[in-house]
Design an enzyme around this catalytic site. Structure first.
Site, mmCIF file in Angstrom:
data_model
loop_
_atom_site.group_PDB
_atom_site.id
_atom_site.type_symbol
_atom_site.label_atom_id
_atom_site.label_comp_id
_atom_site.label_asym_id
_atom_site.label_seq_id
_atom_site.Cartn_x
_atom_site.Cartn_y
_atom_site.Cartn_z
ATOM 1 N N SER A 2 0.829 -1.208 0.000
ATOM 2 C CA SER A 2 0.000 0.000 0.000
ATOM 3 C C SER A 2 0.866 1.262 0.000
ATOM 4 O O SER A 2 2.017 1.245 0.459
ATOM 5 C CB SER A 2 -0.892 0.011 1.242
ATOM 6 O OG SER A 2 -0.088 0.214 2.388
ATOM 7 N N GLU A 8 6.397 -0.021 -5.508
ATOM 8 C CA GLU A 8 5.251 -0.467 -6.317
ATOM 9 C C GLU A 8 4.052 -0.395 -5.396
ATOM 10 O O GLU A 8 3.675 -1.387 -4.788
ATOM 11 C CB GLU A 8 5.430 -1.923 -6.764
ATOM 12 C CG GLU A 8 6.682 -2.216 -7.551
ATOM 13 C CD GLU A 8 6.605 -1.759 -8.980
ATOM 14 O OE1 GLU A 8 5.550 -1.216 -9.380
ATOM 15 O OE2 GLU A 8 7.602 -1.908 -9.682
ATOM 16 N N CYS A 10 -3.049 -4.815 -8.189
ATOM 17 C CA CYS A 10 -2.817 -3.360 -8.127
ATOM 18 C C CYS A 10 -3.149 -2.741 -9.473
ATOM 19 O O CYS A 10 -3.310 -1.528 -9.572
ATOM 20 C CB CYS A 10 -1.423 -3.029 -7.637
ATOM 21 S SG CYS A 10 -0.161 -3.889 -8.510
HETATM 22 C C1 UN1 Z 1 0.039 -6.674 -8.774
HETATM 23 O O1 UN1 Z 1 -1.167 -6.631 -8.722
HETATM 24 O O2 UN1 Z 1 0.752 -6.416 -7.775
HETATM 25 O O3 UN1 Z 1 -0.323 -6.572 -14.682
HETATM 26 C C2 UN1 Z 1 0.788 -7.135 -9.960
HETATM 27 C C3 UN1 Z 1 -0.844 -7.431 -13.975
HETATM 28 C C4 UN1 Z 1 0.020 -8.523 -13.412
HETATM 29 C C5 UN1 Z 1 0.747 -8.054 -12.208
HETATM 30 C C6 UN1 Z 1 -0.064 -7.443 -11.134
HETATM 31 N N1 UN1 Z 1 0.971 -8.937 -14.419
HETATM 32 O O4 UN1 Z 1 -2.031 -7.426 -13.728
#
Ligand code: UN1
Length: 513
Positions: free
Chosen positions: A250, A272, A306
């Site tokens: 987060s 990230e 995410c």
């Molecule tokens: C995440 O949600 O932390 O692009 C990564 C995507 C996946 C990675 C998500 N390749 O949805």
């Protein structure tokens, strides 16, 4: 503890070397930590709410040992030629490929994501290993033109040292590989702290790394620590020997982690953090393409990516058909046991995640949001919730905030400039998309006045980033980039080298006068 297991649990655990109680740390040869059964905590299957297996948490001494080992191993690992380092990564990739089905099933068991997505995540790690092996022969630097006679100048890239990797529950495996495998070919050693909610895949992966490290004689390159409490986790961030911390999680915790690192100036962070991904649907969007992309973008991994599509910014003329199309598609999507092929949506990770889902819906309703699909928690066992669509306004606090749940907010617009404005008016900046066949709108979306995110997709969902491209985002997402493109540079330090290969120097004259 009386463990009521999923019918497939025992088989999956055994094939990956996992036991009923597992050590929570590993560093160096024969380096598993000792087990304290009294302190062990259980990993829970969110589909059944039953324990899968237990982990004896890493202590502060285990954390210190992991960092000591990584720092000591760095002294030899950094001098191994990069293509040789790539051989270790290649072997890890082979072992991951051999265990892909079991690891994918373990992800389904522990995160509740569908078995197809679980195997897909491991497949991505195998691809990432191949990518990193290739990268090991391509750690290129520029040569520059010196302004001095008979001088040569060039950039070289050198390893940083110990890299700490902190990963989140939604993707328990692949983000480690985006970071760790590239960091290692760059000459760094790695200490991994996964989310304690999904620690079993990390333990299984450490077993595979141990096998590869022992076969090739490079023990100590990859270590693992799974503390039960945050203060021990923080030791990884605070230890000055850790040159870079890559953090997935987060924005709230990311801010805390980056402040600690910033205090020491030269220590680096690769963040990230939260996303709040919007997708614009303009007047020209192709309906079928749009509905399929949005449905998977919003509902894949039960909205716990995410990159999940959270905000659909729709031209007023298209709202009715888009919402109707989504409702039809949502009704077809299968929800349930992640092990049943064809089920797309599993449970949320835990009870607090269900509470977050309920809170977001209550907050939207209180502001006048109309729930046009779903909106309910499903009866247990399992943390299942209904896929949900809400008519909303972009500036509502619940829309501005990332809720890890399958909630899609529909926001209407009149003019394309307004759509761009709405799209960028959130604190986060990870993934973005446009559904359009209008070249002018598409190019405007991709221009300097367009999407302010790290990832921009045209006629695709916001999820499903390809490892070949850098992954990460702007604003509160944190600015970090992992996996492809030129992300490897984040794991190395640049040294600008100048060499005088002639026999002249302007300073000689100074001494002669
Ligand atoms: C995440 O949600 O932390 O692009 C990564 C995507 C996946 C990675 C998500 N390749 O949805």
């Amino acid at each position: 503890m009386n463990i009521q297991v999923h019918p497939k649990s025992a088989e999956i655990l055994a094939s990956l070397g996992l036991k009923d109680v597992n050590p929570g740390a590993c560093s160096g040869p024969n380096g598993w930590s000792s087990i304290d059964p009294a302190k062990a905590f259980a990993s829970i299957n969110p589909s059944t709410e039953q324990p899968i297996a237990c982990i004896s948490p890493a202590t502060s001494a285990d954390m210190k040992k992991a960092i000591d080992t990584a720092a000591e191993t760095f002294k030899t690992w950094r001098m191994v030629p990069a293509p040789k380092r790539g051989e270790l990564i290649g072997r890890i990739g082979e072992l991951l490929a051999q265990h892909k089905d079991a690891l994918g099933a373990l992800l389904a068991l522990e995160t509740g994501k569908s078995i197809t997505e679980g195997k897909g995540e491991i497949g991505e790690m195998v691809d990432m290993a191949k990518f990193a092996v290739g990268q090991s022969r391509m750690l290129y630097g520029f040569t520059m033109q010196s302004q001095r006679n008979e001088h040569r100048m060039y950039d070289q890239w050198l390893p940083l040292g110990v890299v700490g990797i902190i990963t989140a529950y939604n993707f328990p495996a692949a983000p480690w590989s985006w970071n760790a495998l590239v960091a290692a070919v760059c000459g760094n050693t790695v200490v991994w702290k996964p989310s304690p909610k999904v620690a079993l895949p990390a333990i299984a992966i450490q077993h595979l790394c141990n096998q590869a490290m022992s076969e090739l004689g490079y023990e100590g390159v990859f270590s693992l620590v799974i503390p039960g409490d945050e203060s021990i986790s923080e030791e990884l961030v605070r230890d000055k020997r850790v040159s870079l911390v890559s953090f997935t999680g987060s924005s709230k915790i990311g801010r805390h982690v980056s402040k600690i690192l910033a205090e020491d100036l030269g220590r680096r962070h690769l963040m990230e953090c939260s996303g709040n991904n919007g997708c614009i649907v303009d007047e020209s969007a192709e309906l079928d393409l749009c509905i399929a992309a949005i449905t998977f973008g919003a509902l894949g991994t039960t909205g716990q990516r995410c990159t999940s599509t959270r905000r659909l910014i729709v031209h007023k003329s298209r709202t009715k058909e888009v919402v109707e199309g989504l409702k039809k598609a949502y009704a077809k999507v299968k929800l349930g046991d992640p092990f049943v092929p064809g089920n797309l949506i599993g449970p949320l990770i835990d009870k607090p995640a269900v509470a977050e889902f309920e809170k977001a819906i209550a907050d939207a309703r209180a502001l006048g949001g109309e729930v046009v699909y779903g909106g309910n928690v499903m009866p247990g066992p399992g943390y299942y919730v209904e896929p949900t669509i809400i008519m909303a306004k972009n500036d509502w606090p619940c829309v501005q905030h990332e809720t890890f749940a399958p909630i899609l907010y529909i926001i209407e617009y009149d003019s394309f400039d307004e759509a761009l404005e709405l799209h960028n008016s959130v604190p986060q900046g990870l993934a973005s998309g446009i559904q359009s066949t209008n070249i002018r709108n598409i190019e405007a979306f991709l221009s300097a006045k367009g999407s302010d995110c790290g990832i921009a997709k045209v006629n695709m969902g916001t999820t499903g980033a390809d490892i070949g491209a850098a992954f990460g985002g702007e604003k509160e997402t944190g600015g970090g980039r992992a996996s492809g493109s030129e992300s490897w540079k984040a794991y190395m330090r640049r040294q600008s080298v100048a060499i005088n290969w002639g026999d002249e120097t302007p300073w000689r004259a100074l001494l002669e006068s």
